[in-house]
Design a protein around this motif. Structure first.
Motif, mmCIF file in Angstrom:
data_model
loop_
_atom_site.group_PDB
_atom_site.id
_atom_site.type_symbol
_atom_site.label_atom_id
_atom_site.label_comp_id
_atom_site.label_asym_id
_atom_site.label_seq_id
_atom_site.Cartn_x
_atom_site.Cartn_y
_atom_site.Cartn_z
ATOM 1 N N PHE A 40 36.932 33.465 45.213
ATOM 2 C CA PHE A 40 36.645 33.962 46.561
ATOM 3 C C PHE A 40 35.310 34.697 46.544
ATOM 4 O O PHE A 40 34.904 35.235 45.515
ATOM 5 C CB PHE A 40 37.750 34.926 47.031
ATOM 6 C CG PHE A 40 39.107 34.297 47.134
ATOM 7 C CD1 PHE A 40 39.543 33.738 48.322
ATOM 8 C CD2 PHE A 40 39.953 34.252 46.031
ATOM 9 C CE1 PHE A 40 40.801 33.146 48.414
ATOM 10 C CE2 PHE A 40 41.207 33.663 46.106
ATOM 11 C CZ PHE A 40 41.627 33.107 47.304
ATOM 12 N N ARG A 41 34.648 34.735 47.696
ATOM 13 C CA ARG A 41 33.421 35.539 47.808
ATOM 14 C C ARG A 41 33.854 36.990 47.940
ATOM 15 O O ARG A 41 34.334 37.428 48.992
ATOM 16 C CB ARG A 41 32.601 35.058 49.008
ATOM 17 C CG ARG A 41 31.961 33.679 48.765
ATOM 18 C CD ARG A 41 31.103 33.222 49.922
ATOM 19 N NE ARG A 41 31.910 32.848 51.076
ATOM 20 C CZ ARG A 41 32.409 31.627 51.283
ATOM 21 N NH1 ARG A 41 32.183 30.658 50.413
ATOM 22 N NH2 ARG A 41 33.123 31.365 52.355
ATOM 23 N N ALA A 42 33.702 37.719 46.846
ATOM 24 C CA ALA A 42 34.318 39.031 46.699
ATOM 25 C C ALA A 42 33.277 40.095 46.399
ATOM 26 O O ALA A 42 32.207 39.805 45.849
ATOM 27 C CB ALA A 42 35.363 38.994 45.582
ATOM 28 N N ALA A 43 33.602 41.343 46.734
ATOM 29 C CA ALA A 43 32.739 42.481 46.420
ATOM 30 C C ALA A 43 33.598 43.695 46.093
ATOM 31 O O ALA A 43 34.683 43.880 46.656
ATOM 32 C CB ALA A 43 31.804 42.789 47.582
ATOM 33 N N TRP A 44 33.103 44.503 45.185
ATOM 34 C CA TRP A 44 33.782 45.734 44.719
ATOM 35 C C TRP A 44 33.205 46.919 45.478
ATOM 36 O O TRP A 44 31.994 47.087 45.557
ATOM 37 C CB TRP A 44 33.557 45.885 43.225
ATOM 38 C CG TRP A 44 34.176 47.072 42.564
ATOM 39 C CD1 TRP A 44 33.736 48.353 42.594
ATOM 40 C CD2 TRP A 44 35.341 47.062 41.731
ATOM 41 N NE1 TRP A 44 34.545 49.158 41.837
ATOM 42 C CE2 TRP A 44 35.539 48.385 41.296
ATOM 43 C CE3 TRP A 44 36.226 46.058 41.311
ATOM 44 C CZ2 TRP A 44 36.599 48.739 40.450
ATOM 45 C CZ3 TRP A 44 37.271 46.415 40.478
ATOM 46 C CH2 TRP A 44 37.459 47.734 40.053
ATOM 47 N N LEU A 45 34.078 47.778 45.994
ATOM 48 C CA LEU A 45 33.663 48.982 46.728
ATOM 49 C C LEU A 45 34.160 50.209 45.973
ATOM 50 O O LEU A 45 35.355 50.413 45.821
ATOM 51 C CB LEU A 45 34.242 48.964 48.145
ATOM 52 C CG LEU A 45 33.987 50.216 49.003
ATOM 53 C CD1 LEU A 45 32.509 50.333 49.369
ATOM 54 C CD2 LEU A 45 34.847 50.192 50.259
ATOM 55 N N GLY A 46 33.231 51.029 45.485
ATOM 56 C CA GLY A 46 33.634 52.259 44.812
ATOM 57 C C GLY A 46 33.140 52.329 43.379
ATOM 58 O O GLY A 46 32.231 51.605 42.972
ATOM 59 N N SER A 47 33.759 53.201 42.602
ATOM 60 C CA SER A 47 33.304 53.501 41.242
ATOM 61 C C SER A 47 33.851 52.499 40.233
ATOM 62 O O SER A 47 34.768 51.727 40.511
ATOM 63 C CB SER A 47 33.756 54.907 40.850
ATOM 64 O OG SER A 47 35.175 55.019 40.939
ATOM 65 N N HIS A 48 33.265 52.525 39.027
ATOM 66 C CA HIS A 48 33.717 51.742 37.860
ATOM 67 C C HIS A 48 33.675 50.239 38.108
ATOM 68 O O HIS A 48 34.547 49.497 37.631
ATOM 69 C CB HIS A 48 35.133 52.161 37.447
ATOM 70 C CG HIS A 48 35.281 53.608 37.134
ATOM 71 N ND1 HIS A 48 34.661 54.210 36.059
ATOM 72 C CD2 HIS A 48 35.971 54.602 37.779
ATOM 73 C CE1 HIS A 48 34.973 55.486 36.037
ATOM 74 N NE2 HIS A 48 35.743 55.756 37.063
ATOM 75 N N ALA A 49 32.673 49.753 38.831
ATOM 76 C CA ALA A 49 32.575 48.318 39.108
ATOM 77 C C ALA A 49 32.371 47.542 37.810
ATOM 78 O O ALA A 49 31.529 47.902 36.982
ATOM 79 C CB ALA A 49 31.430 48.037 40.066
ATOM 80 N N PRO A 50 33.119 46.453 37.607
ATOM 81 C CA PRO A 50 32.921 45.627 36.410
ATOM 82 C C PRO A 50 31.805 44.621 36.622
ATOM 83 O O PRO A 50 31.346 44.388 37.748
ATOM 84 C CB PRO A 50 34.270 44.906 36.282
ATOM 85 C CG PRO A 50 34.719 44.746 37.702
ATOM 86 C CD PRO A 50 34.226 45.975 38.444
ATOM 87 N N ASP A 51 31.378 43.987 35.549
ATOM 88 C CA ASP A 51 30.468 42.858 35.672
ATOM 89 C C ASP A 51 31.227 41.674 36.283
ATOM 90 O O ASP A 51 32.449 41.586 36.200
ATOM 91 C CB ASP A 51 29.921 42.461 34.300
ATOM 92 C CG ASP A 51 29.050 43.543 33.684
ATOM 93 O OD1 ASP A 51 28.440 44.318 34.460
ATOM 94 O OD2 ASP A 51 28.992 43.616 32.440
#
Length: 354
Positions: A40-51
């Protein structure tokens, strides 16, 4: 990097992580999110984002307001559910998903929030039984490449510089809920009888648990085992993975857990497992085959389960091989991501390749 406007238009999934403190919830989220981002076209919002997944800044949220096509907001904590409910009420076109690992009756606020979710995922059948609404059981997976057996376990342990030939470990924050005291009690009784073993507790000591940790250290000193029961403190995840590879035996001693990710991390790394009946242990472990189950908080039972494995490290190694095979079959990250993707598709969010 903030997403571009065209990326915002195409976005299908937001993975919020609104807690700054690193936790087991964060760890499980970080592992599966990049796998979901492949579908899915996804995005992380917030701290500790992974690669492996795009970043969404809080300043990017206005770009998504009142857009026509819906997108998933996948929460794993109350504050993330609250944020999703508020954003949707203000015009963000969100489909709300919540993953619950709790094995207890929920408080009134949590129950109210759960009723407002479009879909619920439970990390075990026991967690599902407390939800009071339909849910899909999706057990956690583990990165079987990052958590893999070493080519030579003896050499991996030797690199630690610790005494003996074998390691037995217990991972997680040093506190009563994790059963750190049960592990120390068992080690104080067993290590004098098995001089080839060294014990290691891999985990942070948070300020509010300093008194508890100091009590454990005094117990270790009184037993004269300062060089053979090691508390590492907080270390980087890559070093945690190396410690798993040094273990012959892993002791999961939690009194209560939501799931207990260290169970499958240790199994994936090829360690023999002795696990308290907490979290998902009874669903993950085949008692007597891929591990041994014990009552939570019972040091006598832990000693009785660990001693045969310490007496016969070859049998421990064989159990570790079976544990690794079970994880590969049932608890891979790919299996977890595919099951979560099916929940998303049930909400009419289809992956580009579906």
């Amino acid at each position: 990097m903030p997403i571009e406007n065209n990326s915002a238009d195409d976005l299908q999934l937001i993975v919020p992580n609104l807690h700054r403190r690193y936790s087991g919830v964060t760890a499980t989220n970080r592992m599966v999110a990049p796998k979901l981002a492949l579908m899915f076209r996804a995005a992380w919002l917030g701290s500790h984002a992974p690669d492996g997944i795009a970043r969404l800044g809080f300043g990017d949220l206005p770009k998504l307001w009142r857009r026509r096509t819906p997108l998933i907001w996948h929460a794993r904590r109350n504050d993330e559910m609250i944020a999703g409910v508020l954003l949707r009420a203000l015009g963000w076109p969100l489909k709300l998903v919540f993953t619950s690992a709790a094995q207890r009756h929920h408080k009134s606020l949590t129950r109210w929030l759960i009723r407002r979710m479009d879909a619920i995922i439970a990390t075990s059948a026991l967690s599902a039984s407390f939800l009071k609404r339909d849910s899909t059981v999706v057990m956690h997976g583990v990165d079987t490449i990052s958590y893999a057996p070493p080519a030579d376990r003896a050499a991996a342990f030797a690199q630690s510089g610790l005494p003996g030939r074998y390691a037995i470990g217990c991972f997680g924050r040093v506190r009563a809920q994790k059963g750190s005291d049960v592990f120390v009690e068992a080690m104080c009784r067993l290590l004098p009888r098995y001089p080839d073993f060294t014990a290691v507790i891999v985990g942070a000591v948070v300020p509010e648990q300093q008194g508890f940790a100091n009590g454990l250290k005094k117990q270790i000193e009184a037993a004269g085992l300062q060089s053979r029961i090691i508390i590492t403190g907080e270390i980087e995840i890559e070093e945690v993975q190396r410690w798993y590879q040094r273990l012959t035996i892993y002791a999961f001693t939690s009194r209560n857990e939501g799931f207990g990710l260290t169970l499958i991390e240790a199994m994936s790394s090829g360690a023999a497992l002795v696990a308290s009946r907490a979290g998902a242990a009874e669903f993950v472990v085949e008692d007597g085959v891929t591990g041994v189950l014990t009552p939570p908080g019972d040091a006598d039972a832990l000693v009785a389960a660990l001693e045969p494995l310490m007496r016969d490290p070859a049998s421990a190694a064989a159990m570790g091989i079976r544990a690794r095979a079970r994880v590969l079959e049932k608890f891979s990250l790919e299996a977890e991501a595919n099951a979560i993707a099916e929940v998303y598709r049930g909400l009419s969010i289809s992956s580009p390749n579906a």
